[in-house]
Design a protein around this motif. Structure first.
Motif, short mmCIF file in Angstrom:
data_model
loop_
_atom_site.label_atom_id
_atom_site.label_comp_id
_atom_site.label_asym_id
_atom_site.label_seq_id
_atom_site.Cartn_x
_atom_site.Cartn_y
_atom_site.Cartn_z
N UNK A 37 31.74 23.75 46.70
CA UNK A 37 31.30 23.88 44.77
C UNK A 37 30.41 25.78 44.69
N UNK A 38 29.34 24.89 45.39
CA UNK A 38 28.01 25.61 45.48
C UNK A 38 28.21 26.98 45.67
N UNK A 39 29.11 27.78 46.97
CA UNK A 39 29.40 28.32 47.09
C UNK A 39 30.34 29.72 45.36
N UNK A 40 31.66 28.48 45.52
CA UNK A 40 32.03 29.14 44.37
C UNK A 40 30.71 29.17 43.21
N UNK A 41 30.38 28.65 42.80
CA UNK A 41 29.49 28.87 41.07
C UNK A 41 28.59 29.53 41.71
N UNK A 42 27.73 30.13 43.21
CA UNK A 42 27.12 31.50 43.07
C UNK A 42 27.93 32.64 43.20
N UNK A 43 28.74 32.08 43.46
CA UNK A 43 29.60 33.76 43.59
C UNK A 43 30.69 33.85 42.35
N UNK A 62 31.56 55.66 38.09
CA UNK A 62 32.08 56.46 38.73
C UNK A 62 31.47 55.62 40.27
N UNK A 63 31.78 56.56 41.00
CA UNK A 63 31.06 56.09 42.27
C UNK A 63 29.88 55.70 42.70
N UNK A 64 28.84 56.90 42.10
CA UNK A 64 27.85 55.82 41.82
C UNK A 64 27.16 54.35 41.89
N UNK A 65 27.61 54.77 40.02
CA UNK A 65 27.79 52.93 39.38
C UNK A 65 28.57 52.28 40.60
N UNK A 66 29.29 52.43 40.79
CA UNK A 66 29.78 51.59 41.26
C UNK A 66 29.30 51.34 42.55
N UNK A 67 28.82 52.21 43.34
CA UNK A 67 27.93 51.78 44.50
C UNK A 67 26.20 50.60 44.04
N UNK A 68 26.13 51.09 43.88
CA UNK A 68 24.39 50.59 42.13
C UNK A 68 24.60 49.25 42.39
N UNK A 69 26.30 48.84 41.82
CA UNK A 69 26.38 47.63 41.80
C UNK A 69 26.29 46.92 42.74
N UNK A 70 27.70 47.24 43.88
CA UNK A 70 26.98 46.94 45.11
C UNK A 70 26.13 46.10 45.78
N UNK A 71 25.54 47.75 46.15
CA UNK A 71 24.04 46.96 46.18
C UNK A 71 23.09 46.29 46.04
N UNK A 85 33.83 41.19 45.46
CA UNK A 85 33.66 41.23 44.10
C UNK A 85 33.36 42.45 43.86
N UNK A 86 33.05 43.06 43.39
CA UNK A 86 33.59 44.58 43.42
C UNK A 86 34.93 44.78 42.49
N UNK A 87 35.71 44.77 43.85
CA UNK A 87 37.37 45.05 44.24
C UNK A 87 37.77 44.62 42.90
N UNK A 88 37.69 42.97 43.45
CA UNK A 88 38.22 42.01 41.69
C UNK A 88 37.90 42.15 40.49
N UNK A 89 36.31 42.83 40.07
CA UNK A 89 36.07 43.59 39.14
C UNK A 89 36.85 44.79 38.42
N UNK A 90 37.61 45.10 39.51
CA UNK A 90 37.97 46.41 38.82
C UNK A 90 38.67 46.50 38.83
N UNK A 91 39.89 45.49 39.18
CA UNK A 91 41.16 45.04 38.81
C UNK A 91 40.92 44.43 38.03
N UNK A 92 40.03 42.79 37.55
CA UNK A 92 40.40 42.92 36.46
C UNK A 92 40.69 43.93 35.15
N UNK A 93 39.54 44.70 34.89
CA UNK A 93 39.11 46.14 34.29
C UNK A 93 40.04 46.89 34.12
N UNK A 94 41.03 47.10 35.09
CA UNK A 94 41.90 48.06 34.54
C UNK A 94 43.07 46.95 34.26
#
Length: 542
Positions: A37-43, A62-71, A85-94
């Motif tokens: 539960x703690x890991x799921x809530x945090x992530x 773009x690639x730069x904003x993606x890299x910045x969010x990942x950092x 997380x970033x990959x799931x975000x892009x899939x949901x946005x698409x």
């Protein structure tokens, strides 16, 4: 037949390219559940923040904003978790972007229909291809008001599309709206809150080929041991080295377990997802991986051993077996299902019906199943079938997308191909050409059974009609055979009649006499016939 549209060519549907199996995490301790539960809530909080940032970027991503969010996410988790997380975000946005495009098209179709019907005089009858005018001035006025409303919605949706602005709800918009209808959903406020929080957790990790057992974040060993790499802020909860937490539960996939074991022992990528079913209070682990796309067999190979034509209906599959020449074999078969109730119940009903269908197709020895390439997207608009509410509910309730995906994946495991055909006129022509000829006192053919034959013949490359037109000159074979059901050289085909004597056709009889003398005509004629008959000389006696 001048109004018949051109039919699309049949094709073999490509096989599945992914696999997913699930098993329950049993006998978890209280500490295990607290950690999950703690890991799921945090992530989950990180995923919500990342989705907000991605939606704010819009078309400027773009690639730069993606890299910045990942950092930024890596500082509070790890590089692998941030990547997932970033990959799931892009899939949901698409996905939201595709749904927005479909919404714009649906609004445009409704506006077009309304404008057409409003332009017609009151009471103007419609046709099969276009609706007529409205019945009264009151209905015309209400529809004109609705046209203005749809135009406003369409303009707003187009502006959002051009600006790259989407509206996404982590956890699901349907579940969010359920909060205002708890009595209808038979949920208490606490139960809804638990379900809402569980749906917004993020407990998933993408696989990595070459890493130990195919995944570094959520690792499952061949003996079923499950361990989770904890984020940096929760590293103090680890019960083993390198910030990992090992669960007390052991898993063993009963379905595709051997294939899963082969992958992890070869260190090939396997993605995992852990989720909680709040209604049952059970934890589950889902494993998924990609595999090479199943090579589809050529269309002629799929047709070689005949076909099973399947007509999809709201409560059953109507199937009929045909040989390779398009001739029906045996009787009709039906595989029923019930699409009422919950989504899980509907999915189980479809899965059970498809299992019985595929098993029967395997027993009769065919290599392919012919099915309509259904897509009801333009057919269930409110403006086109406004008064026919039951019909709109009927076509809206048929899970065409899930049905095709599940059929292809299940049939591929049995070595059976799926041939998709154009659905145009299958029910109409099947009922016209096959329903009555195949009906007997012991077998009552329905329109759906006849449609299954039409679908199977179209998948085999044959016309739906049973016979071609008669020869243009006479009833002989000079202009070709009248049947379209069998190829030359096959037994039972329609052909010339065999001779009634033991002599070859065209030669005189051994005795030189006819077996029966011509008799005088009893027909009364006003004038003598001018037709000349040529006969052999006959000797009369007595």
């Amino acid at each position: 037949m001048g109004g018949v549209r051109e039919l699309a060519a049949s094709f073999v549907v490509p096989g599945p390219c992914g696999v997913a199996v699930r098993d329950r995490l049993k006998h978890l301790t209280a500490q295990d559940e607290r950690v999950l539960r703690a890991v799921g809530e945090h992530q989950g909080a990180l995923a919500s923040r990342d989705l907000k940032a991605r939606c704010a970027d819009g078309l400027e991503h773009g690639a730069q904003t993606w890299a910045a969010r990942k950092r930024d996410l890596t500082k509070e988790s790890s590089s692998r978790i941030a990547g997932a997380i970033t990959k799931a975000t892009h899939d949901q946005w698409a996905l939201a972007r595709r749904c927005q495009a479909a919404h714009v098209q649906n609004l445009a179709a409704g506006i077009k229909t309304l404008r057409h019907r409003l332009s017609l005089p009151l009471g103007e009858p419609g046709t099969k291809r276009a609706a007529g005018g409205y019945r009264s001035r009151g209905e015309w006025f209400r529809k004109s008001r609705r046209l203005v409303m749809l135009e406003a919605r369409h303009a707003a949706a187009v502006r959002d599309w051009q600006a790259g602005r989407v509206r996404v709800v982590r956890g699901g918009r349907r579940l969010l709206n359920t909060r205002h209808h708890l009595a209808e959903a038979e949920l208490t406020e606490d139960e809804w809150q638990q379900r809402w929080e569980a749906e917004r957790w993020f407990l998933a990790a993408d696989g990595e080929s070459g890493k130990r057992f195919g995944n570094e974040t959520i690792r499952v060993t061949p003996d079923g041991e499950v361990s989770v790499k904890l984020p940096v802020p929760l590293a103090d909860l680890a019960n083993t080295r390198h910030g990992r937490y090992i669960l007390t539960a052991r898993i063993g996939f009963a379905h595709r377990g051997a294939e899963w074991a082969d992958r992890i022992e070869a260190n090939r990528a396997v993605a995992y997802r852990i989720h909680l079913d709040t209604g049952r209070g059970r934890w589950y682990l889902t494993a998924s991986w990609q595999r090479p796309v199943v090579q589809t067999i050529p269309l002629e190979t799929a047709r070689a051993r005949g076909m099973v034509g399947v007509d999809t209906n709201s409560d059953h599959f109507a199937a009929y077996r045909l040989d390779r020449h398009g001739n029906p074999v045996g009787g009709p078969h039906r595989f029923g299902y019930d699409l009422s109730g919950t989504a899980g119940h509907r999915d189980a009903q479809i899965r059970h019906a498809l299992t019985r269908l595929i098993n029967w197709a395997g027993r009769v020895g065919v290599a392919a199943i012919g099915i309509e390439d259904l897509d009801f997207t333009p057919e269930k608009t409110r403006e086109k079938h406004g008064r026919h509410k039951r019909f709109r509910q009927l076509i809206s309730g048929m899970p065409t997308g899930k049905l095709k995906a599940r059929l292809v994946s299940m049939a591929a495991e049995q070595g059976i191909a799926v041939v998709a055909v154009d659905p145009a006129y299958t029910s109409q022509w099947g009922g016209q050409h096959w329903q009555k000829p195949l009906s007997t006192p012991r077998r009552i053919m329905s329109r759906h059974d006849a449609a299954g034959i039409a679908i199977g013949r179209r998948a085999l490359g044959h016309p739906v009609r049973r016979r071609t037109a008669p020869p243009p000159h006479d009833r002989s074979d000079r202009a070709g055979h009248r049947t379209a059901q069998a190829e030359p050289g096959d037994r039972g085909r329609e052909g010339t009649r065999p001779p009634t004597t033991d002599r070859p056709p065209g030669e005189p009889s051994p005795s030189g006499k006819r077996k029966r003398e011509p008799s005088a005509s009893n027909t009364v004629r006003d004038a003598p016939s001018t037709q000349q008959w040529v006969q052999d000389s006959l000797t009369r006696t007595g």
